[in-house]
Design an enzyme around this catalytic site. Structure first.
Site, PDB file in Angstrom:
ATOM      1  N   PHE D 137      37.860  89.746 -10.812  1.00  0.00           N
ATOM      2  CA  PHE D 137      38.719  89.072 -11.446  1.00  0.00           C
ATOM      3  C   PHE D 137      39.802  89.405 -11.771  1.00  0.00           C
ATOM      4  O   PHE D 137      39.562  90.854 -10.929  1.00  0.00           O
ATOM      5  CB  PHE D 137      38.929  88.799 -12.474  1.00  0.00           C
ATOM      6  N   PHE D 139      42.177  92.853 -13.785  1.00  0.00           N
ATOM      7  CA  PHE D 139      41.491  93.681 -12.267  1.00  0.00           C
ATOM      8  C   PHE D 139      40.607  94.108 -12.935  1.00  0.00           C
ATOM      9  O   PHE D 139      40.140  95.414 -13.826  1.00  0.00           O
ATOM     10  CB  PHE D 139      42.378  94.474 -12.380  1.00  0.00           C
TER      11      PHE D 139
END
Lengths: 123, 646, 213, 347
Positions: D137, D139
């Site tokens: 995801f 980050f």
């Protein structure tokens, strides 16, 4: 849903109209055009006869072309109807055969694809 | 004010008016329908009005094209007014220089407009590269924030590609009619239109950087590009219009090549550059539609919510609802269906230039003319079948990897034919090392690096390691420099005397070469090295622990040396050469058609019809003649037909 | 200030080749949309409920068939107009062009209203949600394909009106009528694209009804 | 020179240049092989390295062939001072062209076959595979071990010698990421809506890193996660530790790790510097917050939880609504608690 109406119906019509009006205005204000525009208007004023000078001579060709046109149209109509009913069979390959046939009719008879390779004008 | 009368200036005004009109149109219609002016109240600035901004961007281009006068003739035709076809300065009393800032139908003017705009764009892209290379010179530097960094690399990529496309357009527009003995292109007005639409396109690309930027790289993969800042929309539009120019320009090239060759010039008597321009045009004409369409699809996904690439909701195999089902991989297929052949369209004209120059400076026939010509066509055609090798790790179906690996490796064969044929051309010659020849030879050496680093990316197993690392960056830059930049510079130096009638400074030209080539080798090998040592692509900085600081520093320094050497070239061509020696009609003793007329060339290059009676590259064969000028018209200068050799 | 003078015939031949190359290029654009359709829809397609207006029961499939028929018929009249101008019959030319425009407009309105904006509520036609562009890939691809095609129909209509106007002013003759020929093959090309699009959108694949509709 | 002398000198030049090519080819192949290699740590890496070395050999040979040939020609056939006139006239040699089309074709096809075989080796399923679910995801990374019952780990622990089958996915509303451990030599994209997989057998103990290899936005550079390959015993101990309850101090330490590994650090600093994308965490706990909708409130635990899981519900005035809204999927309850404990310590 107003969005839909706006984006897909109102907007294209308004934008298209605006472009046409804008282009027309621009051709009006383009410098050095007044004389040309006047000449064009004068040419228009001269009455254009309904038929050209060679009308009578070319009648057989028109008739032949009309016959071809009708036959092609009937062929396309027939293929479309066949396509519509054969869709129930669910055969994509069959559909493609019909599509290709229709495309060939249009390209050969309506779009004169052969003319691309013709070097002499056949008018 | 005379400046205000220039087409370029009027175009910019027209563009701004168009922008305001488009913006007001959308916002006005919304307000009329009783909707709030802002689409997304959570956002601030222009981003809240995204659809209006997009429509305004399209109207910017329309306004620009009307303002600059690129469509005036067509608008008149639409009203039934015939327009004369002017060749020469259009506005009486303006200087020759003003032609380059106005719509002009001469292919020579358009070619130079293309080339100069291309060089400008390459300069902008290069400057961006210099800035972010500074940050990458040492590990863990952070003076460029990540978002700005991402915008800069994305802009560097696409602006450079735009510059290359314009450079390719410049070479083919300028050279193809000259080389086939035509006085202009088949559709001069379309040619001017195709050039001018690049200008607003390039402006949109540059504006994209300041209205929010975009962080997707030049590839613009969704879903990232569907979530990126506003700038991505002008990036899409800019590429779309530059692509439109590619399509129209290449259509023109194909028709010109097919219908306007001199009498006697059969396909296999065309200069080999024309073959490569033709192969390029085939790619440009067809594949470009795919990048336009793929970007358009993301554009409408953003403003209308059309979920082509939005995977949200159920996948399509369980379609009991109409929601969701988008697939990001589809974008990659469509994007690379253009963008891989695009690489060949960047390099094919360059390789054509190399093949064109070697015989002149080696004073020898081109070795295996037909093989070289056909290898261009082969590269163009095989190029259509290899796109998915960019997607080996994308999640594409596994069984597709092997056929795409095979087709990718096949490209090596026609490329190899070119290399070996070049060596055959040089063998046994009397090689002269003038600047254009140096660049052609440098191009071979640099393209060799690019070519040889390709196969490890083509075989899947090694690609799993190397893809999206700096290795790819090194490979790609070597291909672009060897395939486009070096030959483009060679072409600039080679045809400069023809276009201007003046000679550039040979010594500075050589200095340019000897600075640029070694620097490029260092840069390229450095990039490949760091890529194999853990340096990923498109990262704003890297860890100290990777231990690649020294190599990165060398890459940066080499980059700056290249930058400086290009400045030297600019100084040489644009400043020194104004007072350079007169060049004469044929300083290189070439057999090409265009070298048989005076330099600079007259407005109508060939007042007398050239008739081709021999082979284009028969250097060293006594008494061999390539072209004679039609006997009916007066000969242009003594010895209108030329002989190869002494 | 010399003109690059070429005979009308020579320039027409070049124009014709250029136009066909343009079609080749465009077919990649439409081909891309077809690729998107087959990639995203696979062997399915959206199917909408049949419509009841008062006593009439209209199968949803009939409407696309009708607008397709109208477009084919317009192509026939376009062909007739071209034949007429090439054989000195200006009156038939004018009439046929106007008929073509009329049918083009019917096709366009068919797409805009029946395709995009029509729904029946209690036997009443209302503009509104039929299938919208935000309805996942079905909406997206349907609108993408018909939208791109409609854009070409609109530009074709503009060209038709232009040549009609020029023809009215007597601009064309059997020897010089490239304008008409270009418009004609452009219009046929738009038709040709629909020949591919119509089955791809309405006939091929298994119809999927929207849940909750 | 007449034709005969030419032929003879051509043959002489050809012999000399062939010898030179052979010598330089050997030197460049040996040289290329001697370039220090990045460490490798998986059985897949052995195959990849082998294929790459094979490529290097071909590269070295072709490089020598073209460059030495070219430089030799440039030297021997250069135009000497005062020399006028043209080179020798020959237009080509079909036999040669066929040779240098067919031989590369054969080489290329063999590489295609070798490529297919190595691809099979690199991607083949193994016996006794351990499954690890990887979620990416913006980050950060998250690793689930369904067989061991460990969920939402932020670092990747792998037992040495055990084949691992990674099942990779990116969240539906997220973007494309790519899972790459340079030492393992293989990578795979994680595409929203398209599940992908990757097989690795780590064979050297040590500490490595997962690096996101597909540009994914602002935090791409720092989208890293630690990978440690350990012995089976250490791995079992780690699994046991993951499942045990933890103290507040341990939680706060975990929170500190999460701050870096989940990419919070990209927008939220802990030094109190102004100007970040999101508010600083220093002194956040217990402070008075002004919200975008005009209301205000105290930053208590409940507020912090809302801010992490659904930041847009209580957006702080002056900040854009850019924080991902998917942390309810990404973080375990324990991890949210760890972040809150960590923020509490930042006075």
């Amino acid at each position: 849903m107003e969005h839909l109406f706006l984006v897909f119906i109102a907007l294209p019509l308004v934008v298209g109209g605006a472009v046409l009006v804008g282009a027309w205005l621009l051709t009006k204000i383009m410098p050095g055009d007044a004389a040309a525009a006047k000449a064009a208007a004068a040419a228009q004023a001269a009455a254009i006869p309904a038929h050209g000078p060679d009308y009578a001579r070319l009648t057989p060709r028109r008739k032949a072309a009309l016959r071809t046109g009708i036959v092609v149209l009937l062929g396309l109509a027939l293929l479309t109807i066949v396509e519509f009913f054969l869709a129930a069979l669910g055969s994509t390959a069959l559909m493609f055969v019909i599509i290709i046939l229709k495309a060939a009719l249009i390209m050969y008879f309506f779009m004169h694809i052969a003319a691309v390779w013709r070097t002499e004008e056949a008018h | 004010m005379r400046v205000l009368k220039l087409g370029l200036v009027q175009g910019v005004f027209g563009g701004i008016l168009g922008w305001l009109f488009g913006f007001a149109l959308v916002i006005g219609s919304r307000l009329l329908l009783g909707l709030p002016a802002q689409w997304n109240p959570n956002l601030t600035g222009l981003a809240a009005y995204e659809p209006a901004v997009v429509v305004a961007g399209i109207f910017f281009v329309v306004g620009f094209m009307i303002g600059v006068g690129a469509v005036s003739d067509w608008l008149k035709w639409a009203r039934g007014i015939d327009t004369p076809f002017n060749h020469g300065a259009r506005i009486p009393g303006t200087s020759e220089l003003a032609r380059y800032f106005n719509v002009d139908y001469s292919h020579k003017v358009i070619g130079i407009q293309y080339a100069i705009t291309g060089v400008l764009l390459l300069g902008v892209g290069g400057t961006l590269a210099m800035i972010f290379r500074l940050q990458l010179a040492q590990p863990e530097l952070n003076f460029v924030p990540p978002d700005v960094f991402n915008t800069m690399i994305s802009a560097h990529g696409m602006i450079m590609i735009g510059g290359i496309l314009l450079g390719v357009g410049g070479m083919s527009n300028y050279l193809v009619p000259l080389m086939i003995g035509a006085n202009d292109m088949a559709f001069p007005r379309l040619n001017a239109f195709a050039y001018w639409i690049n200008v607003p396109g390039a402006l949109l690309l540059c504006v994209a950087m300041v209205i929010g930027g975009w962080n997707t790289g030049w590839t613009g993969y969704p879903p990232l590009s569907a979530q990126a800042p506003l700038g991505v929309q002008y990036f899409f539009l800019g590429v779309f219009f530059i692509g439109l120019s590619s399509i129209l320009g290449s259509l023109n090239i194909i028709v010109t090549t097919m219908t306007m060759r001199s009498p006697g010039m059969s396909l296999f008597r065309m200069p080999v550059f024309v073959w490569s321009a033709f192969a390029t045009a085939i790619i440009q004409l067809t594949a470009t539609q795919f990048i336009g369409l793929s970007f358009l699809m993301v554009l409408v996904q953003r403003i209308l919510g059309m979920g082509f690439f939005d995977p949200g909701g159920p996948v399509w195999s369980e379609v009991d609802k109409w929601a969701g089902g988008g697939n990001p991989i589809l974008f990659q297929h469509m994007f690379w269906f253009y963008s891989h052949p695009a690489v060949y369209l960047f390099v094919l004209p360059g390789l054509g230039i190399i093949s064109e120059l070697l015989p002149v400076f080696a004073r020898k026939p081109l070795f295996g003319y037909k093989w070289i010509a056909m290898s261009s066509m082969a590269i163009a055609l095989v190029g259509f079948l290899v796109w998915a090798h960019h997607m080996f790790v994308s999640g594409m179906s596994n069984y597709l990897r092997v056929p795409f690996m095979m087709s990718t490796l096949l490209v090596a064969v026609p490329t190899g034919v070119k290399f070996f044929s070049w060596l055959g051309t040089l063998w046994g010659g009397r090689i002269e090392f003038k600047t254009p020849m140096l660049f052609a030879l440098g191009a071979i050496s640099v393209f060799l690096i690019g070519g040889l680093t390709g196969p490890p990316l083509g075989t899947v197993a090694t690609d799993l390691n190397l893809t999206d690392t700096y290795y790819v960056v090194g490979h790609f830059h070597a291909t672009m420099f060897g395939g486009f930049i070096f030959p483009f510079l060679a072409a600039l130096y080679y045809w400069f005397p023809k276009a201007t009638g003046r000679m550039y400074n040979e010594r500075l030209g050589q200095l340019h070469f000897w600075l640029m080539t070694p620097a490029f080798w260092v840069m390229s090998l450095g990039q490949i090295f760091v890529g194999m040592h853990g340096m990923r692509r498109r990262i704003a900085t890297y860890e100290v622990g990777l231990d690649i600081g020294t190599a990165q520093m060398m890459v940066t320094i080499a980059g700056f040396v290249i930058f400086i050497s290009v400045l030297i070239m600019m100084f040489n061509l644009f400043v020194l050469a104004r007072r350079g020696q007169r060049a004469g009609a044929n300083p290189w003793r070439s057999r090409g058609l265009e070298w048989q007329v005076p330099s600079p060339m007259p407005e109508m290059t060939y007042p007398a019809t050239p008739v081709v009676v021999g082979e284009p590259y028969d250097y060293g064969k006594p008494g061999s003649i390539y072209v004679q000028f039609a006997p009916a018209a007066p000969a242009l200068h003594t010895g209108a037909s030329i002989t190869g050799g002494d | 200030m010399t003109a690059v003078a070429e005979s009308y015939q020579v320039q027409t031949r070049r124009n014709r080749m250029g136009f066909w190359l343009f079609f080749l290029s465009e077919s990649f654009l439409f081909g891309g949309l077809l690729v998107a359709r087959y990639y995203l829809w696979g062997n399915t397609r959206p199917s909408m409920e049949d419509t009841v207006i008062g006593p009439l029961h209209i199968s949803y499939q009939v409407i696309p068939l009708m607008i397709t028929a109208v477009l084919l018929l317009s192509s026939f009249f376009m062909n007739r107009a071209e034949v007429a101008i090439a054989n000195d019959d200006r009156k038939t030319f004018s009439r046929s062009i106007l008929l073509t425009v009329l049918m083009g407009l019917i096709f366009l309105l068919g797409v805009l209203i029946f395709e995009w904006g029509w729904k029946t509520v209690d036997g009443q036609i209302v503009l509104g949600r039929h299938i919208s562009p935000t309805d996942g890939v079905f909406g997206a691809v349907l609108y993408g394909m018909t939208g791109m095609h409609a854009l070409h129909v609109v530009s074709g209509l503009v060209l038709l009106m232009l040549v009609w106007n020029l023809g009215r002013k007597g601009h064309f003759s059997p020897e010089k009528h490239w304008g008409v020929e270009a418009t004609a093959i452009y219009w046929h090309y738009v038709d040709l694209v629909w020949v591919f699009f119509y089955p791809a959108i309405y006939l091929i694949g298994v119809g999927v009804h929207a849940a909750g509709h | 020179m007449d034709q005969g002398t030419h032929r003879r000198s051509y043959r002489r030049h050809f012999i000399i240049v062939s010898i030179l090519v052979a010598i330089v080819a050997v030197i460049s192949i040996v040289g290329l092989w001697a370039v220090p290699e990045f460490p490798s740590a998986s059985t897949q890496a052995i195959t990849v390295n082998w294929l790459f070395d094979l490529h290097l050999a071909v590269i070295g040979f072709l490089f020598a062939l073209v460059m030495v040939f070219m430089l030799y020609i440039l030297f021997v056939f250069r135009r000497r001072a005062g020399e006028e006139g043209d080179g020798d006239h020959f237009e080509g040699n079909t036999k040669l062209e066929i040779i240098w089309t067919v031989i590369p074709l054969i080489v290329v096809l063999s590489f295609g076959v070798i490529g297919a075989v190595t691809l099979r080796d690199v991607t083949a399923a193994q016996e006794n595979e351990m499954t690890v679910n990887v979620t990416a995801f913006s980050f950060g990374w998250q690793f689930d071990y369904p067989e061991q019952g460990v969920e939402k780990a932020t670092t990747l622990k792998l037992p040495v010698g055990r084949p691992v089958h990674f099942k990779l996915k990116s969240l539906d509303q997220d973007v494309i990421h790519s899972f790459y451990v340079a030492e393992f030599r293989v990578k795979q994209d994680l595409v929203p809506g398209v599940p992908t997989e990757l097989r690795v057998t780590p064979n050297v103990e040590g500490a490595y890193r997962v690096r996101c290899n597909e540009l994914c936005g602002t935090g791409h550079t720092n989208m890293l996660a630690d990978v440690t390959v350990v012995s089976q015993a250490d791995f079992d101990a780690w699994v046991a530790e993951q499942k045990a309850a933890v103290s507040p101090e341990r939680l706060a330490a975990m929170g500190q790790e999460l701050h870096a590994s989940q990419g919070c650090i990209a927008c939220h600093n802990v030094t109190g510097e102004p100007g970040g994308v999101g508010p600083t965490w220093k002194g956040l706990y217990g402070s008075e917050r002004q919200f975008a909708d005009g209301t205000s409130g105290v930053a208590d635990e409940e507020y912090l939880r809302t801010s992490i899981l659904a930041s847009q519900e209580r957006l702080v005035a002056g900040y854009a609504a850019v924080m991902p809204q998917n942390y309810a999927d990404v973080l375990s309850d324990q991890q949210v608690a760890a972040l809150i404990e960590y923020i509490k310590t930042l006075k």
